[in-house]
Every structure is written in C-alpha cells, then in structure tokens.
Motif scaffolding. Structure first.
Motif, short mmCIF file in Angstrom:
data_model
loop_
_atom_site.label_atom_id
_atom_site.label_comp_id
_atom_site.label_asym_id
_atom_site.label_seq_id
_atom_site.Cartn_x
_atom_site.Cartn_y
_atom_site.Cartn_z
N LEU A 1 0.84 -1.21 0.00
CA LEU A 1 0.00 0.00 0.00
C LEU A 1 0.87 1.26 0.00
CD1 LEU A 1 -2.75 -1.08 2.56
CD2 LEU A 1 -2.92 -1.03 0.07
N SER B 1 3.88 1.58 -1.19
CA SER B 1 4.55 1.73 -2.48
C SER B 1 3.61 2.34 -3.53
CB SER B 1 5.07 0.38 -2.97
OG SER B 1 6.03 -0.12 -2.08
N VAL B 2 2.32 2.00 -3.43
CA VAL B 2 1.34 2.61 -4.34
C VAL B 2 1.33 4.12 -4.14
CG1 VAL B 2 -1.10 2.79 -4.91
CG2 VAL B 2 -0.10 0.54 -4.48
N CYS C 1 4.70 6.02 -5.25
CA CYS C 1 4.97 6.18 -6.67
C CYS C 1 4.29 7.41 -7.26
CB CYS C 1 4.53 4.93 -7.45
SG CYS C 1 2.75 4.83 -7.75
N GLY D 1 3.52 -3.02 -5.64
CA GLY D 1 2.86 -1.75 -5.34
C GLY D 1 3.35 -0.62 -6.23
N THR D 2 4.65 -0.59 -6.50
CA THR D 2 5.20 0.46 -7.35
C THR D 2 4.71 0.35 -8.78
OG1 THR D 2 7.19 0.59 -5.98
CG2 THR D 2 7.34 1.49 -8.20
N CYS E 1 2.08 -1.58 -10.11
CA CYS E 1 0.62 -1.49 -10.25
C CYS E 1 0.11 -0.12 -9.85
CB CYS E 1 -0.06 -2.56 -9.40
SG CYS E 1 0.21 -4.24 -9.98
N GLY E 2 0.79 0.48 -8.85
CA GLY E 2 0.38 1.81 -8.41
C GLY E 2 0.53 2.85 -9.50
N LEU F 1 -2.41 2.31 -11.86
CA LEU F 1 -3.67 2.73 -11.25
C LEU F 1 -3.78 4.24 -11.16
CD1 LEU F 1 -6.28 2.24 -9.59
CD2 LEU F 1 -4.83 2.07 -7.55
N MET F 2 -2.73 4.88 -10.68
CA MET F 2 -2.77 6.33 -10.52
C MET F 2 -2.79 7.04 -11.86
SD MET F 2 -3.09 6.78 -7.39
CE MET F 2 -2.98 5.77 -5.93
N ALA G 1 -4.89 8.30 -3.32
CA ALA G 1 -3.64 7.96 -2.63
C ALA G 1 -3.79 8.20 -1.12
CB ALA G 1 -2.49 8.78 -3.19
N ILE H 1 -5.84 5.43 0.35
CA ILE H 1 -5.05 4.20 0.50
C ILE H 1 -4.21 4.28 1.78
CG2 ILE H 1 -3.13 2.87 -0.48
CD1 ILE H 1 -4.26 3.58 -3.25
#
Length: 401
Positions: A225, A227-228, A231, A350-351, A353-354, A357-358, A374, A377
C-alpha cells in the motif's frame, strides 16, 4: 564494556558491503536514465522503450521469492560473487548496441537484481550484531538509494558530451570494479560467516516456520500500500505541476531527498531490533505517507508542497528498514531469504501497479482525484494497522528462539 565490532554498523566488512551495493545500484540507476535515450537513437518507439525498461522490474518482481528460496538453500556468500560477475558480464554485453540486446540484458539484470538484493540483505544480518541490525539494514537501503541524488544529472551530462559506446564502456568498468571490491569482502567471509546452509528441517521446525512466516503478511501488505502511494510523487507530481503552470517540482524532490538521507542516516539508531511489531513507530510513518498526498490535494502552494515533501521523506526513510528489520527477527533463518523475497516483491508490485492505477485515475478523472485516492489508501493502511494492533497480533516468536 568494550563493544564488539559487529555492534557498529560501520565496521569494516559492513562498510565494504555498503560500497558494493552503492556501485551496483549506481549502474542500474544510470541505465534507467540512459537506456531510453540510447534506445531512441537506435530507432525505438515509445512502446519499444517501455517494453525494454519494464522488463527489468517485471522479471525481478516475479523472481524475488524464488531467488530468496535459492539463497536460503545455497547460502548468501555462495551467490554473492556470482551475482557481481554476472552483472559485469551483462553490463559488457550492452555494448552490442542493438534494441534486442538492450531488452534481453535488461531482463537479465532484473533476474540478477532479485538474487543480489537477497544476498546483501542476508549478508548484512551476518555482518552486524542483532542490536545493530536495524542500523545496518537502514544504511544498506541508504546506499542503494544514494545514486538517485546524483545519477540523473551525471547521465544527462555524459550523454551530451561522450558517445553511447563510451558511456556503455564506463558501465562495464564500474561492474568490473565492483567485482574487485566484492572479492575483498568475499574472502573475509570465508571462515567467519555466521549463516549456515540449511539442508534438513525437522517436522517440528517446519511447523514453527509456517507459523512464523505468517508474520510477513502484515508488513508485506503495508509495504504494498505504501509503495502505491510513494509512486505518485516521482511519476505524476511534475506533470501535475507543469499542467497548471507551476515549476516547483525540483524544490519538492530536493526537500524530500534531503529529508530521506538525513533521517535514514541519523534515525537508524531508533529502528527497533526485536520480534515485537513497533506499531508506535509504524503508525506515525503511515500517517506521514497518508498526509503527503492529502496536503497536495488541499493546496499546491510552496509551504504546503514543502510540508508534503517532508512527510513523504520521513515515511520513505524509515518505513522500509523498520518493516524489514522486524521481518528478519520473526522469520526463521531457514526461510529468511524466501520471506524477504516476498516482502520486496510486494513493494515492487505496489510500485508497478500503483503507477498504472494512478495514471488511469489521472486520465479518467483528474490529478486531484488521484491524490485523494492515494490519501485514502494511506487511510486504509492506518485502519489496517490499528485493527492488527487491537487483535494483539503484533508479536511473533521467532523459530530461531
């Protein structure tokens, strides 16, 4: 009472390991900046460049648990020099200067990274005492991140002043130098490495291992979470600021980097070295990476931007080494590499996929919606930690005990 050299995170062997890690990651960070330019010179499209660059993290992410299991079986010392030699060979093969070679070498570097990161994390555990383990892991992660501070400017300067071939040969020379530095450390580990290769595990020990390995679920989820959220700033903040006519991104990253380096260096002494989950430290760190995007959602004024950078820098500096240190104490030595592999793979997931997603949220809605997500999350990570603490699951007894 006289302290053992192992009680000092800057003992001779640990310092050599930091140097080897710094050089290894320096060449990797250089390639992140240089390869897109070189690929474009060779006629690559944007999608080609994306495939070449993405192969590195994609391969590394999926191989980390496998690499950890192999290191557990063969021993970190046995694989340390192999990774350095293979890395130097791959760096030399970039000089073929074709797109297919770039793609293949980048994928191979991802595989090497998976094994190298496992070996150095396990070696630092051997090279410092238990009471200095958190400091050692913090300094090792700092050594891997230091190249971020000078590599981009160095590579951008070199690409305008020397040829592609000369730059790639420089990378090869750095890889060769790292073999020399690694050899000195390798020889010193020959007789006194504490870690032993485990071949036979009793049934009772296997049960303890399975129980203790569940301890990595919480830190892995938190790191995923985090790492999402982490990023967001490097990937999208410059674009967001430019889109509204602001040019304060360099100020943000300068502040964040300064905070990260200072706190990771001076704050290393406060990382707990025990099998008790330090929620008293983790909760404030989660609050920091939740506040960072929340503040940017509220305002992009310079004072708010600086406070956001401060919060992000604090979280970045201590969350990873704190969780990693905790894992090394609660996970049995027989499966330590495997467990660390899953933890780092969660951060990589996380990095990657984040960023997707972002980026999708920014395209479909807005940058503000991305920042709000963010922050949410981060709030979810905070609630998860509070629930975990309330259930009294913050302590595990290591199978090594």
């Amino acid at each position: 009472m006289k302290l053992s050299s192992l009680d000092h995170p800057f003992n001779k062997k640990a310092s050599w390991l930091y140097l080897v890690a710094l050089l290894f990651y320096a060449t990797n960070h250089m390639l992140i900046i240089a390869l897109p330019f070189f690929s474009e010179q060779l006629g690559a499209s944007q999608s080609d460049i994306g495939m070449i660059m993405g192969a590195y993290m994609f391969v590394s992410m999926f191989l980390r648990p496998v690499a950890g299991a192999i290191v557990d079986k063969l021993g970190s010392r046995n694989l340390f020099m192999i990774t350095l030699v293979l890395n130097a060979i791959v760096l030399a093969l970039y000089s073929i200067e074709t797109l297919w070679a770039f793609a293949v070498m980048r994928a191979l570097q991802g595989a090497i990274l998976a094994f190298f990161s496992m070996t150095i994390h396990l070696l630092i555990i051997d090279l410092v005492s238990d009471k200095a383990r958190g400091q050692g892991i913090s300094m090792l992660s700092l050594a891997s991140m230091l190249p971020y501070t000078f590599v981009p400017a160095l590579v951008l300067y070199m690409k305008d002043h020397i040829s592609m071939t000369q730059v790639l040969l420089l990378f090869t020379a750095i890889g060769a130098c790292n073999i020399l530095f690694g050899t000195g450390l390798f020889r010193s580990l020959r007789y006194d490495a504490k870690r032993q290769v485990v071949t036979n595990i009793k049934p009772s020990e296997a049960t303890s291992i399975r129980t203790a390995n569940r301890a990595i679920i919480f830190p892995a989820v938190i790191m995923l979470l985090a790492s999402v959220v982490f990023c967001v700033a490097p990937t999208f903040l410059p674009l967001y600021l430019e889109s509204i006519g602001l040019h304060t991104a360099p100020l943000y990253f300068l502040t964040e980097t300064a905070v990260l380096i200072l706190i990771r260096f001076y704050g290393r002494k406060y990382i707990p070295n025990s099998s008790v989950l330090p929620t008293w430290l983790i909760i404030p760190l989660i609050a920091c990476f939740m506040l960072a995007p929340m503040l940017l959602f509220v305002s992009l004024s310079t004072p708010v931007l600086l406070v956001s950078a401060l919060c992000n820098g604090i979280a970045l500096s201590l969350l990873y080494p704190t969780l990693m240190t905790y894992i090394t104490f609660v996970v049995p030595e027989q499966s330590r590499g495997y467990s660390i592999g899953w933890f780092i793979a969660a951060a990589d997931l996380g990095t990657s996929c984040g960023a997707y997603l972002m980026g999708w949220l920014a395209d479909e809605y807005s940058y503000k919606a991305m920042l709000a997500t963010a922050a949410c999350i981060g709030g979810a990570a905070l609630l998860f930690t509070a629930a975990f603490k309330r259930k009294g699951r913050g302590r595990y007894v290591s199978a090594n005990s």
